[in-house]
Design a protein around this motif. Structure first.
Motif, PDB file in Angstrom:
ATOM      1  N   PHE A 198      38.860  17.566 -24.981  1.00 23.17           N
ATOM      2  CA  PHE A 198      38.632  18.033 -26.361  1.00 23.17           C
ATOM      3  C   PHE A 198      37.295  18.766 -26.511  1.00 23.17           C
ATOM      4  CE2 PHE A 198      40.884  13.794 -27.256  1.00 23.17           C
ATOM      5  CZ  PHE A 198      42.141  14.378 -27.238  1.00 23.17           C
ATOM      6  N   GLY A 199      36.409  18.603 -25.517  1.00 26.54           N
ATOM      7  CA  GLY A 199      35.120  19.299 -25.559  1.00 26.54           C
ATOM      8  C   GLY A 199      34.043  18.566 -26.332  1.00 26.54           C
ATOM      9  N   HIS A 200      34.287  17.349 -26.790  1.00 19.48           N
ATOM     10  CA  HIS A 200      33.247  16.589 -27.493  1.00 19.48           C
ATOM     11  C   HIS A 200      33.513  15.098 -27.386  1.00 19.48           C
ATOM     12  CE1 HIS A 200      35.844  15.756 -31.077  1.00 19.48           C
ATOM     13  NE2 HIS A 200      36.451  16.837 -30.637  1.00 19.48           N
ATOM     14  N   THR A 229      36.312  30.156 -28.774  1.00 16.11           N
ATOM     15  CA  THR A 229      35.044  30.691 -28.261  1.00 16.11           C
ATOM     16  C   THR A 229      35.349  31.664 -27.118  1.00 16.11           C
ATOM     17  OG1 THR A 229      34.968  28.754 -26.821  1.00 16.11           O
ATOM     18  CG2 THR A 229      33.582  28.692 -28.792  1.00 16.11           C
ATOM     19  N   GLU A 230      34.390  32.533 -26.807  1.00 14.30           N
ATOM     20  CA  GLU A 230      34.547  33.508 -25.713  1.00 14.30           C
ATOM     21  C   GLU A 230      34.806  32.791 -24.386  1.00 14.30           C
ATOM     22  OE1 GLU A 230      33.503  37.176 -25.130  1.00 14.30           O
ATOM     23  OE2 GLU A 230      34.657  37.111 -27.001  1.00 14.30           O
ATOM     24  N   GLU A 231      33.912  31.826 -24.128  1.00 10.63           N
ATOM     25  CA  GLU A 231      33.936  31.112 -22.845  1.00 10.63           C
ATOM     26  C   GLU A 231      34.682  29.784 -23.021  1.00 10.63           C
ATOM     27  OE1 GLU A 231      32.648  30.225 -18.864  1.00 10.63           O
ATOM     28  OE2 GLU A 231      32.737  32.096 -19.983  1.00 10.63           O
ATOM     29  N   ASP A 262      36.783  23.527 -22.475  1.00 13.66           N
ATOM     30  CA  ASP A 262      37.496  22.273 -22.209  1.00 13.66           C
ATOM     31  C   ASP A 262      38.973  22.577 -21.910  1.00 13.66           C
ATOM     32  OD1 ASP A 262      38.910  22.586 -24.725  1.00 13.66           O
ATOM     33  OD2 ASP A 262      37.060  21.970 -25.703  1.00 13.66           O
ATOM     34  N   LEU A 263      39.747  21.546 -21.641  1.00 12.85           N
ATOM     35  CA  LEU A 263      41.132  21.767 -21.215  1.00 12.85           C
ATOM     36  C   LEU A 263      41.945  22.511 -22.278  1.00 12.85           C
ATOM     37  CD1 LEU A 263      43.374  21.293 -19.115  1.00 12.85           C
ATOM     38  CD2 LEU A 263      43.830  19.100 -20.182  1.00 12.85           C
ATOM     39  N   ILE A 264      41.738  22.161 -23.551  1.00 16.44           N
ATOM     40  CA  ILE A 264      42.533  22.832 -24.598  1.00 16.44           C
ATOM     41  C   ILE A 264      42.200  24.329 -24.646  1.00 16.44           C
ATOM     42  CG2 ILE A 264      42.981  22.939 -27.097  1.00 16.44           C
ATOM     43  CD1 ILE A 264      42.822  19.920 -27.177  1.00 16.44           C
ATOM     44  N   ASP A 265      40.908  24.667 -24.543  1.00 20.14           N
ATOM     45  CA  ASP A 265      40.522  26.095 -24.510  1.00 20.14           C
ATOM     46  C   ASP A 265      41.202  26.822 -23.349  1.00 20.14           C
ATOM     47  OD1 ASP A 265      38.820  26.037 -26.657  1.00 20.14           O
ATOM     48  OD2 ASP A 265      36.990  25.823 -25.480  1.00 20.14           O
TER      49      ASP A 265
END
Ligand code: HEM
Length: 466
Positions: free
Chosen positions: A161-163, A234-236, A239-242
């Motif tokens: 999830f990135g957090h 986001t550009e970069e 996390d897995l979802i991105d």
């Protein structure tokens, strides 16, 4: 019945329920080891009207998982699994879908392992939060499973999830509870009964009526995270979802692509479920063993102090200079036997193993415990003994019967992550604290609670800062 079909020998099944009655409606590793003593290293049991071939002992387990890795790389689609995953994700999917999803996540994990603020950094960060949680208790009795589980789940949360989430976050607490319920359900006799008689169980009350509600909660949690990622792209990718969202758009014109939202939800669910209870339970065992064997705890602490000192950041690479600690970590994984018999497999084409013809579609269990406790490969298989992984000079040595992550095409996808977490969490804890039983408690209950994940009974310890 079995002789007619040319299946390996085994106990005689009863009509309709097969051998489930004598197995107490569970595939308990100890019962299966006992059956192997009677029927040999390959035998048949009947789950209702379905034959299941069991491989037992290091040699047979390795032969099945490694020498016939491709042939037994399928996963049985049991009624519970079918309802829960709809054939999506990794852990219980098959064929093209499984290959594509698994390969994608493997690539993602490799990327995360090499990033500056990647997986190892996340674990080091989370280890600091864990130390703070223990310190705040100031040596008062505590159940270590709650902070350990929170730390482990937060590593995965950062990855997918990135957090991270705070300990008070109600939705995250519910996610952890739901995950625990669904993982545990599959190992219970209710899970076995549901899979053997789904038509009957739909009409009977029991925990199987709740499990799909919990599964829906997990899926909805993941869906909410996906929506929030879609709003804040986001550009970069971080996390897995991105990464997954980017993959869906890259492959939208490819007819062979299996990348879509329903697969993404199940992949994230698989990673969350695959990592949370497994690593937490192993560390929960580790702390219990340290309390039960204080001289081993002391020896680990001495090695950590001598090699690393008291304050520097601990890296996974450090294990190479810590042979005793590394041996203790391997031994608690072996002895805890957290994954029990492992996950069932299915034969994807007719094959012959150790002289038996095994037909396409046959369900297979390679009993991992029978390798971890194989008396031919361990000096004292039923004792906690770090010397199992040390040579006479005290160097670390591996053992081919050490298969807690299984092996072959379906080997645990999170093996590297799990090894890194076990090492960094365990060494940080032992460097900072000495674990002891609370005053007045004299006995340690080393019995296990059997399930998909084999856990210790709840216990309390005191963590004294060193
Ligand atoms: C101590 C920790 C762990 C242990 C002992 C463990 C053990 C296992 C075992 C025995 C299997 C079955 C393999 C087979 O079919 O033969 C498995 C599969 C799997 N594990 Fe783990 N696991 C651990 C941690 C993790 C972590 C951290 C993740 C997260 C990435 C994970 C994700 C998975 C997945 C996705 C599968 C299914 C693989 C497939 O079917 O292709 N596991 N694990």
């Amino acid at each position: 019945q079995w002789t007619n079909r040319g299946l390996p020998p085994g106990p005689s099944p009863l009509p309709i329920i097969g051998n489930l009655w004598m197995l107490n409606f569970q595939f308990h590793h100890e019962t299966l080891i006992q059956l192997a003593n009677k029927y040999g290293s390959i035998f048949t049991i009947w789950a209702g009207e379905t034959p299941v071939i069991v491989f037992s002992g290091c040699k047979a387990v390795r032969d099945a998982l490694i020498s016939h890795s491709q042939e037994i790389s399928g996963r049985p689609t049991t009624p519970f699994v079918k309802e829960f995953t709809q054939g999506k994700g990794i852990a219980v999917s098959n064929g093209h879908n499984w290959r594509q999803q698994r390969y994608f996540v493997q690539m993602f994990m490799r990327k995360m392992a090499t990033r500056t603020k990647g997986l190892e950094w996340q674990i080091q960060e989370e280890a600091q939060h864990l130390l703070e949680d223990f310190t705040s208790q100031r040596g008062r009795p505590l159940d270590p499973s709650t902070p350990i589980r929170h730390a482990v789940c937060n590593v995965t949360a950062c990855l997918v999830f990135g957090h991270r989430f705070s300990g008070e976050d109600g939705a995250f607490q519910q996610l952890k509870r739901a995950t625990n319920f669904v993982v545990a359900f599959n190992g219970t006799h209710w899970g076995r009964l549901y899979d053997a008689f789904p038509w009957l169980m739909c009409r009977i009350p029991g925990p199987h009526q709740k499990v799909f509600g919990h599964a829906e909660y997990i899926h909805n949690f993941v869906k909410r995270e996906i929506r929030s990622h879609q709003k804040n792209l986001t550009e970069e990718p971080k996390d897995l979802i991105d990464f997954y969202l980017a993959r869906i758009s890259e492959t939208k014109d490819d007819p062979s692509s299996t990348f879509d939202e329903s697969n993404m939800i199940q992949v994230v669910t698989d990673i969350f479920m695959g990592s949370s209870d497994t690593i937490s339970a192993t560390l929960h065992w580790a702390v219990l063993y340290m309390v039960a064997y204080p001289s081993i705890q002391e020896k680990v602490q001495k090695e950590l102090d001598n090699v690393l000192g008291r304050s520097r950041i601990i890296y996974f690479e450090d294990r190479k200079r810590l042979p005793y600690t590394n041996a203790v970590i391997h031994e608690f994984q072996r002895f805890a036997n957290m994954a029990s018999v492992g996950l069932a497999r299915q034969c994807i084409r007719d094959t012959s193993i150790q002289g038996f013809l095994i037909n396409k579609g046959t369900i297979i269990i390679a009993n991992l415990s029978s390798a971890l406790y194989d008396p031919e490969h361990w000096e004292t298989p039923r004792q906690f003994n770090p010397n199992h992984f040390l040579d006479e000079e005290g160097n670390f040595v591996n053992n081919k019967a050490f298969l807690p992550f299984s092996a072959g095409h379906r080997v645990c996808l999170g093996e590297q992550q799990a090894r890194t977490e076990l090492f960094i969490f365990f060494t940080n804890l032992l460097r900072a604290f000495t674990f002891q039983l609370p005053e007045g408690v004299t006995e340690v209950n080393m019995d296990s609670i059997y399930g998909t994940v084999v856990q210790p009974h709840p216990y309390e310890i005191c963590a004294f800062s060193r």
